[in-house]
Structure formats: structure tokens, C-alpha cells
Design a protein around this motif. Sequence first.
Motif, PDB file in Angstrom:
ATOM      1  N   GLY A   1      30.359 -50.454   4.850  1.00  0.00           N
ATOM      2  CA  GLY A   1      31.637 -51.285   5.016  1.00  0.00           C
ATOM      3  C   GLY A   1      32.634 -52.281   3.762  1.00  0.00           C
ATOM      4  N   GLU A   2      33.175 -52.891   3.227  1.00  0.00           N
ATOM      5  CA  GLU A   2      34.003 -53.840   2.492  1.00  0.00           C
ATOM      6  C   GLU A   2      32.686 -54.433   1.592  1.00  0.00           C
ATOM      7  OE1 GLU A   2      33.822 -54.957   5.762  1.00  0.00           O
ATOM      8  OE2 GLU A   2      35.855 -53.254   5.950  1.00  0.00           O
TER       9      GLU A   2
ATOM     10  N   HIS B   1      30.610 -46.294   6.412  1.00  0.00           N
ATOM     11  CA  HIS B   1      31.543 -47.577   6.523  1.00  0.00           C
ATOM     12  C   HIS B   1      30.719 -48.607   7.306  1.00  0.00           C
ATOM     13  CE1 HIS B   1      35.155 -50.924   7.819  1.00  0.00           C
ATOM     14  NE2 HIS B   1      34.634 -50.405   9.328  1.00  0.00           N
TER      15      HIS B   1
ATOM     16  N   ARG C   1      32.922 -40.379   6.870  1.00  0.00           N
ATOM     17  CA  ARG C   1      33.267 -41.753   6.214  1.00  0.00           C
ATOM     18  C   ARG C   1      32.465 -42.686   7.410  1.00  0.00           C
ATOM     19  NH1 ARG C   1      37.385 -37.786   5.503  1.00  0.00           N
ATOM     20  NH2 ARG C   1      38.681 -38.943   7.386  1.00  0.00           N
ATOM     21  N   ASN C   2      32.368 -42.723   8.407  1.00  0.00           N
ATOM     22  CA  ASN C   2      32.450 -43.745   9.238  1.00  0.00           C
ATOM     23  C   ASN C   2      30.558 -44.276   8.816  1.00  0.00           C
ATOM     24  OD1 ASN C   2      34.959 -43.289  10.927  1.00  0.00           O
ATOM     25  ND2 ASN C   2      33.814 -41.823  12.664  1.00  0.00           N
TER      26      ASN C   2
END
Length: 533
Positions: A241-242, A237, A233-234
Motif C-alpha cells: 500500500g502506502e 498495493h 500492481r494489485n
Amino acid sequence: MGTVELKRQKLVDEFINLLEGELVSDEGPPASLYIQGMKASGKTILLELLAKSLQAKGYRVYYSMSAIGLMTPVGWSLKDSIPVNDDKVAVLIDEVQSNPSSAVVHELLKDTQRKNLITIAAGIPLILRSDVEPNISSKFKFKKSAELRLQSDSQEMQELVAHWQGLNVVDSKVVEDVCTYLQDYCGGHFFSTVKFMEYAFTMPAAIEAAAKSMDALSKYFLGHEFQESKEYRNLLHRCFGEDFDRDTEDRLSRTLAGQGHSSDITAMQRLGWWSEEKQDIVSTFLRNVCLSRIKSASSDDVIQLKVGSDPKENMETIIVKGLEGMQVSDFVEGRKGDTPKTSIPVADSLSFNWGSSVKRAISNVRIQFRSRAQMNFACNGVTNCVIETQRNATWPVNPDVKDQSIPEHLKRFFPSDNSVPAKSAWTNFAILNFVVAPGAAKEELKLPASTSLREHVYTYVHDDNKLYHGSELIKCPAVLSLQSQTPHKYVPLSKRKMAKMPSPGQAKAFFSSASDGAAAMSRLVHFSRRLVR
């Protein structure tokens, strides 16, 4: 980064030599370089390495962690604080896309007074936006992007291999193979390549898998344990990211489906997700991330694979359900008057479209491209089959001809004879061959002579919308959105096998006709083979 330290000295020296070569010229704009790439591609690390190297060469170095910082009083005074003399000066600015209209940056890029000024900026290519005026990216003397990626034959890759070999957790040759595979899987993207390597050689379960085979490691990275881990998950991200908003996700899906247009490609370029060299999405990893975000449809037609049932039955269900839900536009042959502007290979887009259809049709399946055409499938977190898609694959008349034909693809899973070592250790695998060449329906299916090989080959013939298992027609229409003139009701694999078994009466007559024990034994062996088939 993490447990690895890469100095990237060759790249640092190359960039500095390039810029210093401009300092001796009185022509053109000042020496400047824009380093562009997607998130986590190593831009900030490279800027820091450049700053240290420039300081060592006697430059006065000014460093801003973000172009936003140039909006502060200190930032506004940056240009005025740089002396106009013969001192060698370098200004390095990170995250330049955060303030692309920065007056300070624009002033630096057109400064003709300071002959020994070098300006280096880094950021994602969002500053390619046409709505930002003036377009800052066009002001730089040089722009570099592909150089950020780890190349398979680079000094950095050699350093990485040596580093992981130094841990002595698996055989040295295994380390080389894993590093090569992950570099290709991640498209050389700096952060994801190095982190996947770190996981492969530091996570106990991954180490155990890597020691067995590349297939085992691939299964582990697809499995529930890793996909749901904090580390993965890291990683997602940090890399994306977004960026995965609904619009971007739709644009990426259209591009991978071979239906993207110039505006979709531009969106990919702005995020650094498009490779100009390959004219394709930057990595298989990104393709998998997009595929993983496709949700099953909310309808009564969505099914779940039965955990613990025959893996071959599940594999055929995956093939059948994936084909059922495909649309006319999923086949390039079905598109009329709306030519996409993307250069994604047709075979790759076909694989993605079929895989997407599988995800929408089956709620408990997880899919991962291992390569462009080869997909691993997991049911409830357990990976138990692999399906390789091909487009217009053939069976060569001359067996000595080495081409991308069905025999060559089958050899990836097991040898055609005992003298050829197996390249893959899969028990449950299939080749799904999309025959989409015009008129192909009228040709005889080209299949292996061996029955044991035929059972691994499925053929979809687009012209008459039929699906074959080996030489047996099993479903028509195979794609529900396409018409068919000769319907053929689908019978699941297990029931087809049962239908081929001899009845008890046939079996009794079969054995009673044998005149002696040897003949009876021979018939028993023959009968058992029929049951296995």
C-alpha cells in the motif's frame, strides 16, 4: 482467498485452546490475544475463522471491523452491553492499530469481573510505537505473529498443493516444486504466497513457463509482461500500500545493505517486515520490491545495455558497472567506528549492495533475486542471464569434499561431468566471487582447470581492488571509490576475444606447415577451437 479456501483449523484450535486455558485461571490479566503481522498476512481471515469457531462453541461473539469503530456511540457502549454473568463472551477487534489508545480496548484488557471473557485483536505492529501511551500491545496476555505465516510442512501447504494439483494444468511434481519455491520466496506471507501460486497455475503464460522449468517461471515473473500487469500492481498495493514512503524506503535499503541501526530495525518491526526468528527481512519478495524502486543515477555515466548484442558481453558489463559504483561502506571490511545494529548476513548485504549499484548504473536493466545470492537480469523486459554472487568461495583441494565452494555453485547451472544432471537450464550465467578475506590478494586464484568452466567465474579481490575473468586480470581499479596502486585498463570481452584470435598470416603459416590431409584436418579443428575461445 481468491480461488482458494483455507480453514486454518489447526491454528484456530491452537489459539482458542490457548485462551480457554486462561479462563480457568484466576491469576493474571484476562484471557487476551494480539495477532500481529504485516499487511495482507491473513489476520482478518483468521479473525473471521476464530469468530465462527467460537460461536460454534457457544460463545456470544462481538466483532468490530476496526478499532476506529469503537469511537462511535455503539462502540463506547460495547463493554457495558456485555452481561456480567457466566455466559462465554468473545470480543474480536480488527485493525487495532488504527486506534491504539482506545479506552474500550484498554477497559476490556483489564476487566476482572467477567471471568469468561476472551478478547482478540489483530493489526500491524505499529502499536509498538513508544510515543503511544499507554502501550496497548503490552496489555495483551499473548502475542502471536510467526504463526500467521504458511509453513512449508504445514497442513495449509498440503491443502494448497492438492488444490492446484486438482486443476491438472501441469504435472503434480511440478506443482509441489512451484509451491515450495513460492512459499520460500514470499517467506510464507499469506496473501503474496497464495496469489503468486494462483498466477502460476491460472495465467496461461505462467502455466507454460512452469511446465518447462522453475527457471522459465522465474523468468516470466521477472519479465515485462508480468511486472507491468494489473495483477502484479494489485498485489504490490495489497501487500505494501502506502507504506513505501521515502523514509521507510531509505530505512529498508540501509537494513538490506547491512548498514541499518536499531531505529531502522524498529521501523521494520512496526510494519511487520522483520522476522524475529530469522533476524532478517521477512522475504526475498520484499527484498526485490525494495531493489525495484532504486532508480538509475542522473549522470552521464549511466548506460543502457544494447538489446540484441552478445548476452555474455552484457553480463560482463553488468558485473563491471556494478562493481564500479560500489562505495567503501558497501563492504563490511571498509566500515570503521560505525558498527550497524542489524544481523543481516554479510554475504546477503554484499549481494544487495552490488545489485543496487547495477540498478543505478544501467537504466534499462531489471533485477530480481531468485534466492539470497542468485539474481536474474532482464534487459528491456527480456531475461537473458543469471549471476550468482559468493563471498570468499573456494576451490577445494579434495574434490570429494562437498562444501559451498565454486564447483558446488557451478553444478547449479550445469554438471561438471555428464553423469550429473543439470540443475538449471541457463545458457548465460556467471559466478561473481567477492574475495574479501585479508591477504587474499597474495594467494593464487583458485579456479576450475577446465577453460569452459573458467569463463563463467569472475573474481573480485578486495585487497588490491582487481577484477579477474577466470585467471585473466581485466580491470583495476574495479571499484572506483577505492584506490589501487597498479591500474589495468578495462578492455571489453568482445575486444579481448578478438585480440586472442590468430592473424591471417599466422593462420596461413599454421595450416601450410601441415604435411598431409589428416594433419591439416587436425590443425583445422585446433584452429576452430581457438576461435571459439
